[in-house]
Write a protein that holds these residues in place. Structure first.
Motif, short mmCIF file in Angstrom:
data_model
loop_
_atom_site.label_atom_id
_atom_site.label_comp_id
_atom_site.label_asym_id
_atom_site.label_seq_id
_atom_site.Cartn_x
_atom_site.Cartn_y
_atom_site.Cartn_z
N GLN A 500 86.26 48.47 18.33
CA GLN A 500 86.92 48.62 19.62
C GLN A 500 87.93 49.77 19.62
OE1 GLN A 500 86.04 46.78 22.26
NE2 GLN A 500 84.56 45.66 21.00
N LEU A 501 88.01 50.51 18.51
CA LEU A 501 89.00 51.57 18.40
C LEU A 501 88.42 52.86 18.98
CD1 LEU A 501 91.85 52.16 17.32
CD2 LEU A 501 90.80 52.93 15.18
N THR A 502 88.58 53.00 20.29
CA THR A 502 88.13 54.20 20.98
C THR A 502 89.34 54.97 21.48
OG1 THR A 502 87.95 53.03 23.09
CG2 THR A 502 86.01 53.04 21.67
N PHE A 503 89.09 56.19 21.92
CA PHE A 503 90.19 57.01 22.43
C PHE A 503 90.81 56.36 23.67
CE2 PHE A 503 91.75 60.38 25.27
CZ PHE A 503 92.71 60.95 24.44
N GLY A 504 89.99 55.76 24.51
CA GLY A 504 90.52 55.10 25.71
C GLY A 504 91.41 53.93 25.37
N VAL A 505 91.01 53.14 24.36
CA VAL A 505 91.83 51.99 23.96
C VAL A 505 93.17 52.44 23.40
CG1 VAL A 505 91.97 50.11 22.27
CG2 VAL A 505 89.88 50.45 23.59
N VAL A 506 93.14 53.45 22.53
CA VAL A 506 94.39 53.95 21.94
C VAL A 506 95.28 54.55 23.03
CG1 VAL A 506 95.38 55.60 20.31
CG2 VAL A 506 93.31 54.34 19.70
N LYS A 507 94.69 55.32 23.95
CA LYS A 507 95.46 55.94 25.02
C LYS A 507 96.14 54.88 25.90
CE LYS A 507 94.94 58.92 29.08
NZ LYS A 507 93.97 59.69 29.91
N GLU A 508 95.38 53.85 26.28
CA GLU A 508 95.94 52.80 27.13
C GLU A 508 97.02 52.02 26.38
OE1 GLU A 508 94.37 49.10 29.94
OE2 GLU A 508 93.04 50.05 28.48
N SER A 509 96.79 51.75 25.09
CA SER A 509 97.79 51.01 24.30
C SER A 509 99.07 51.80 24.16
CB SER A 509 97.21 50.68 22.92
OG SER A 509 96.05 49.88 23.03
N VAL A 510 98.96 53.11 23.93
CA VAL A 510 100.16 53.95 23.80
C VAL A 510 100.92 54.00 25.12
CG1 VAL A 510 100.94 56.32 23.45
CG2 VAL A 510 99.24 55.33 21.91
N TYR A 511 100.18 54.11 26.23
CA TYR A 511 100.84 54.17 27.53
C TYR A 511 101.59 52.87 27.84
CZ TYR A 511 101.36 54.01 32.61
OH TYR A 511 101.86 53.86 33.87
N LEU A 512 100.93 51.72 27.62
CA LEU A 512 101.58 50.44 27.89
C LEU A 512 102.75 50.19 26.94
CD1 LEU A 512 98.41 48.25 28.53
CD2 LEU A 512 100.04 49.10 30.22
N THR A 513 102.62 50.65 25.69
CA THR A 513 103.72 50.51 24.75
C THR A 513 104.93 51.33 25.19
OG1 THR A 513 102.18 50.14 22.92
CG2 THR A 513 104.40 50.85 22.35
N ALA A 514 104.69 52.57 25.60
CA ALA A 514 105.80 53.41 26.07
C ALA A 514 106.45 52.80 27.31
CB ALA A 514 105.29 54.82 26.37
N LYS A 515 105.65 52.25 28.20
CA LYS A 515 106.19 51.64 29.42
C LYS A 515 107.06 50.43 29.10
CE LYS A 515 104.60 49.73 33.85
NZ LYS A 515 103.40 49.39 34.65
N THR A 516 106.56 49.55 28.24
CA THR A 516 107.31 48.35 27.88
C THR A 516 108.57 48.70 27.09
OG1 THR A 516 105.24 47.13 27.78
CG2 THR A 516 107.15 46.12 26.75
N SER A 517 108.46 49.62 26.15
CA SER A 517 109.61 50.00 25.32
C SER A 517 110.69 50.67 26.15
CB SER A 517 109.17 50.92 24.18
OG SER A 517 108.15 50.33 23.41
N ALA A 518 110.29 51.51 27.10
CA ALA A 518 111.28 52.15 27.97
C ALA A 518 112.03 51.12 28.80
CB ALA A 518 110.59 53.17 28.87
N MET A 519 111.30 50.11 29.28
CA MET A 519 111.94 49.06 30.05
C MET A 519 112.98 48.32 29.22
SD MET A 519 111.83 45.46 30.44
CE MET A 519 110.21 44.96 29.87
#
Length: 670
Positions: A500-519
């Protein structure tokens, strides 16, 4: 405009807060800065309930009232503005320099990767089959799946949503009650904010100044206790009201066997180890390769291999003797330098040795000494004389056990033992483990072997990831930040292993991580500014005087604080409660002799209700978004109420038996 029923409570609570604030304003003759601090607190709560962003509401209110606090004295408006901006920069920099917060994005990133590895479906299916004979097996399997997956991800919304899509339809098709099904999913999904590694504990530790490592160690057993109480409730309800959780039929418990095992004549109830061994040495494996049979037998023998490794390593650990180094013969540095310094002192006349008059040398009281060379009277000739050297004790005979070995230097002691006999407890544990292993292999049928293989590919990888992260933190092998980095790497490995380790999965995980961490980080900045403004206005001092003026005991204070947090969990989320109200409660703990670690464990248990209590019960809305149309929000709320009662019971148990949460930190760190 028609107002939804679930909003009535929120508006009523806001009205109560506003009325209480107005009553405070009009009940005092002169408004002090402390009263303005309480007014700021009430306005923040009302603004958050109205939907304003929490972080920016805290920052805005904090800066506004900080400016008022600075300007209320002799400070000019320009000077007050400069001090307010300086305060904002200093508080923001203090949050940026807190290295504990680095672990938050890493843990969140690990959670998003594990979530996208699609393990939850395999995990639920394998646990469902493994627990098929337990009353309420679907509910128990749902709770165990939620506990494991929520612990690995820490994302309540993701767990509740995925289990609502996966487990809720199966439970409803099996005839489970809607309320029980909804309560199991919503309560199980919230376990991730309590069982380590938990972001909630990191936020509390950074806010209250408590070690995150000790919080993780302390929250482990309360989290297991709460999950166990949930499971016990489901089992009891399945026994008392079987129509709420009907048992699975025989067809639902069937485990399909692979073609290779069917080719050797294996049946679901057949003994797995015996059939595989017979197939290897007989003619029944002509259609099945030996490699396949050896692989199946190797999987079956994995528990025995693990038991042997643990037994040998434990034996070496309990029989090893730690050599304690002694330093009896060492002389402290500079011990002989005093006399040398005194002897070499050539400055001035030296004092004569001794003080005052002394007796002349002699051994007798009358001062008469024996003449030089005189010997005492000789012993009688018929007496037996002691052999030379007998004054120091009897000499060891040559060849005896006490005699020094040949070639040893004089005065050398025998080498210290490097091992000791294993204690009785080790042999008792070994015997119990061997008996359990024998029972396991005695009932290991081919169907159970297939379930075990399912668990190997779903349950155990997550369990190893959780234990490796948590164990490295608890046993001091790594800091929370380092362990979070290892966990993020483990999430990468799991996603790659399940393709399941695709570029789309990593990209979405990084985006959601940055969003949650910033909050979370903006929440910390807003909380720091708000707390500073509240302290400047004297609000903390006013609250402390009010609480101390009530002459509460330790128990009464804990009950009052937990009731307040329980009520705050209805309109607010756990992040808002921690960053706003914990800075108010923490300074009061010393006055009542409450350990901040123990208080944090009580708060973590209490904040489970923040996701279950209406009207801001986020778990209910997560589940409602994916539930069938006939499942109403009121049914979900009704299903959550018994689990809220179980949470209150867990808080009472932790208070009555503090060792549930404090034993492990005391053993490991104190």
């Amino acid at each position: 405009m028609k107002i939804r029923k679930e909003l009535y409570f929120g508006f009523t609570l806001m009205g109560v807060i506003i009325v209480a604030a107005l009553a405070m304003v009009f009940s005092v003759d002169t408004m002090t800065n402390g009263h303005y601090g309480l007014l700021m607190l009430s306005l923040v709560v009302v603004a958050i309930m109205l939907g304003f962003p929490t972080a920016f509401t805290l920052m805005g209110m904090g800066m506004l009232f900080a400016f008022f606090a600075y300007h209320s004295g002799d400070q000019t408006a320009a000077g007050a503005m400069k001090q307010t901006l300086d305060l904002m920069v200093q508080r923001a920099f203090s949050v940026m320099s807190n290295d504990v917060l680095i672990s938050i994005p890493l843990f969140v990133f690990m959670g998003y990767l594990v979530e996208r590895a699609n393990l939850i479906e395999k995990l639920f299916h394998s646990l469902h089959l493994a627990l098929s004979r337990v009353p309420g097996s679907l509910g128990v399997a749902t709770l165990v799946t939620c506990a494991v997956f929520a612990t690995a991800t820490g994302i309540v919304g993701a767990v509740v949503t995925l289990m609502g899509l996966l487990a809720l339809p199966q439970m409803l098709r099996a005839g489970y009650d809607v309320r029980l099904s909804a309560g199991v999913i919503t309560a199980g999904g919230c376990l991730g904010i309590l069982i380590p590694p938990s972001v909630l504990l990191i936020v509390y530790g950074a806010t209250a100044g408590v070690s995150v490592v000790q919080l993780y160690a302390g929250a482990f057993f309360p989290g297991i206790m709460l999950a166990g109480l949930y499971i016990l409730y489901v089992v009891l309800m399945a026994k008392i009201k079987p129509q709420w959780a009907p048992p699975l039929s025989a067809a639902q418990r069937v485990v399909p066997l692979p073609p290779g095992l069917k080719a050797i004549g294996a049946t679901a109830d057949g003994w797995a180890v015996g059939n595989l061994v017979n197939a290897l040495k007989g003619k029944r494996n002509q259609a099945v390769s030996t490699r396949y049979l050896l692989g199946q037998l190797g999987v079956a023998l994995l528990p025995a291999l693990l038991f042997a490794v643990v037994a040998v390593s434990s034996y070496q650990s309990v029989t090893r003797v730690t050599v304690v180094e002694t330093y009896e013969g060492l002389q402290p540095m500079g011990a002989g330098s005093t006399e040398d310094a005194q002897g070499s002192d050539s400055g001035g006349l030296a004092e004569p040795s001794g003080s005052g008059l002394s007796e002349p040398p002699g051994d007798e009281a009358d001062g008469v000494a024996e003449p030089p060379g005189a010997e005492p009277a000789a012993a009688p000739t018929d007496a037996v004389a002691e052999p030379p050297g007998a004054a120091d004790g009897l000499a060891a005979l040559p060849g005896s056990a006490d005699a020094p070995a040949a070639g040893d230097g004089a005065g050398e002691s025998a080498p210290a033992a490097t091992s000791q006999p294993a204690p009785v407890g080790y042999w008792i544990g070994l015997g119990v483990g061997a008996l359990a292993l024998a029972v396991f292999y005695g009932i290991l049928s081919h169907a159970r072997l297939e379930v075990f293989k399912m668990l190997l590919s779903s349950f155990f990888p997550l369990l190893i990831l959780i234990l490796s992260v948590l164990g490295s933190i608890v046993f001091g092998l790594a800091t929370p930040t380092e362990a979070a980095a290892v966990g993020a790497f483990g999430g990468f490995v799991l996603a790659a292993a399940y393709r399941q380790l695709t570029f789309g999965v990593v990209k979405e995980s990084v985006y959601l991580t940055a969003k949650t961490s910033a909050m979370v980080c903006w929440l910390f900045v807003g909380s720091a500014i708000f707390s500073a403004a509240f302290a400047l206005l004297g609000g903390q001092e006013l609250v402390e005087q009010w609480v101390l003026g009530m002459n509460l005991t330790k128990t009464q204070f804990l009950v009052l604080s937990q009731v307040i947090i329980f009520i705050l969990g209805w309109p607010l989320e756990w992040t808002e409660i921690i960053v706003i109200f914990m800075p108010i409660f923490i300074p009061l703990l010393d006055n009542f002799g409450v350990d901040p670690l123990f208080f944090g464990l009580l708060v973590a248990l209490n904040l489970q209700t923040a996701f279950l209590s209406p009207p801001v019960a986020m778990s209910a809305f997560y589940l409602k978004g994916v539930a069938p149309k006939h499942v109403t929000l009121n049914q979900i709320f009704a299903g959550m109420l018994p689990f809220m009662g179980i949470q209150v019971l867990a808080i009472v148990l932790l208070y009555q038996f503090p060792a549930i949460g404090l034993w492990l930190p005391q053993v490991l760190y104190r």
